[in-house]
Design an enzyme around this catalytic site. Sequence first.
Site, PDB file in Angstrom:
ATOM      1  N   ARG A 195      12.891  -1.632  -4.630  1.00  0.00           N
ATOM      2  CA  ARG A 195      11.658  -2.314  -5.039  1.00  0.00           C
ATOM      3  C   ARG A 195      10.757  -1.327  -5.774  1.00  0.00           C
ATOM      4  O   ARG A 195      10.750  -0.134  -5.467  1.00  0.00           O
ATOM      5  CB  ARG A 195      10.895  -2.854  -3.825  1.00  0.00           C
ATOM      6  CG  ARG A 195      11.638  -3.869  -3.009  1.00  0.00           C
ATOM      7  CD  ARG A 195      10.853  -4.249  -1.771  1.00  0.00           C
ATOM      8  NE  ARG A 195      10.671  -3.065  -0.910  1.00  0.00           N
ATOM      9  CZ  ARG A 195      10.161  -3.084   0.302  1.00  0.00           C
ATOM     10  NH1 ARG A 195       9.755  -4.222   0.831  1.00  0.00           N
ATOM     11  NH2 ARG A 195      10.039  -1.989   1.014  1.00  0.00           N
ATOM     12  N   GLU A 231       4.872  -5.751  10.478  1.00  0.00           N
ATOM     13  CA  GLU A 231       6.109  -6.485  10.212  1.00  0.00           C
ATOM     14  C   GLU A 231       5.935  -7.928  10.675  1.00  0.00           C
ATOM     15  O   GLU A 231       5.061  -8.231  11.493  1.00  0.00           O
ATOM     16  CB  GLU A 231       7.276  -5.827  10.965  1.00  0.00           C
ATOM     17  CG  GLU A 231       7.572  -4.409  10.522  1.00  0.00           C
ATOM     18  CD  GLU A 231       8.095  -4.314   9.103  1.00  0.00           C
ATOM     19  OE1 GLU A 231       8.775  -5.254   8.638  1.00  0.00           O
ATOM     20  OE2 GLU A 231       7.814  -3.295   8.437  1.00  0.00           O
ATOM     21  N   ARG A 257       6.498  -3.614  -3.971  1.00  0.00           N
ATOM     22  CA  ARG A 257       6.041  -3.104  -2.671  1.00  0.00           C
ATOM     23  C   ARG A 257       4.695  -2.456  -2.944  1.00  0.00           C
ATOM     24  O   ARG A 257       4.596  -1.585  -3.810  1.00  0.00           O
ATOM     25  CB  ARG A 257       7.060  -2.107  -2.134  1.00  0.00           C
ATOM     26  CG  ARG A 257       6.617  -1.275  -0.930  1.00  0.00           C
ATOM     27  CD  ARG A 257       6.406  -2.157   0.277  1.00  0.00           C
ATOM     28  NE  ARG A 257       6.173  -1.390   1.472  1.00  0.00           N
ATOM     29  CZ  ARG A 257       5.008  -0.870   1.837  1.00  0.00           C
ATOM     30  NH1 ARG A 257       3.951  -0.982   1.067  1.00  0.00           N
ATOM     31  NH2 ARG A 257       4.887  -0.217   2.966  1.00  0.00           N
TER      32      ARG A 257
END
Length: 169
Positions: A87, A53, A45
Amino acid sequence: MRIFLCALLCLPLSFFSQTLAKVVGISDGDTITVLLDGNIQKKLRLAEVDCPEKRQPFGKNAKQFTSDQVFAKQIRFAEMKKDRYGRSVAKVYYDNGKYLSEEIIKAGYGWWYYSYSKDKNLGKIQDTAKNKKLGLWQDKKAVSPWEFRKEQRENAKKKRLQKQMELLR
């Protein structure tokens, strides 16, 4: 010898903790998958940036921009921490030192994630992109991803409550 030691001490610690990898996947504008030694895949990330998004305007554009910048390239990354999804949050560098998060913000495909960043220069870069109406800044009503996600959660909660009320009738 003394000059060498001073120079060594002045280098940032992140320089020593950088990992070399090849980018093998792009999930969205701010999430990539890299291949490490031993054929190990790792999801990263990107630090300090939040891209639209997938269901938001410019979400696909942000993903394409990130892909155009790093897909199938060798990168270096420095892990900062883990996010709540497990992540690794990382600073990613490519093409002789370009900082991917900064390039995304500069092109107008992501917001400076000021809640998780102390780098005010990224805020200035965002302001420049906004003033030039680059990328998502073409949209006068651009909604930050964190506001979009909040709205999605609230809408989902309302739907659950409506279903529960219908079942009680």
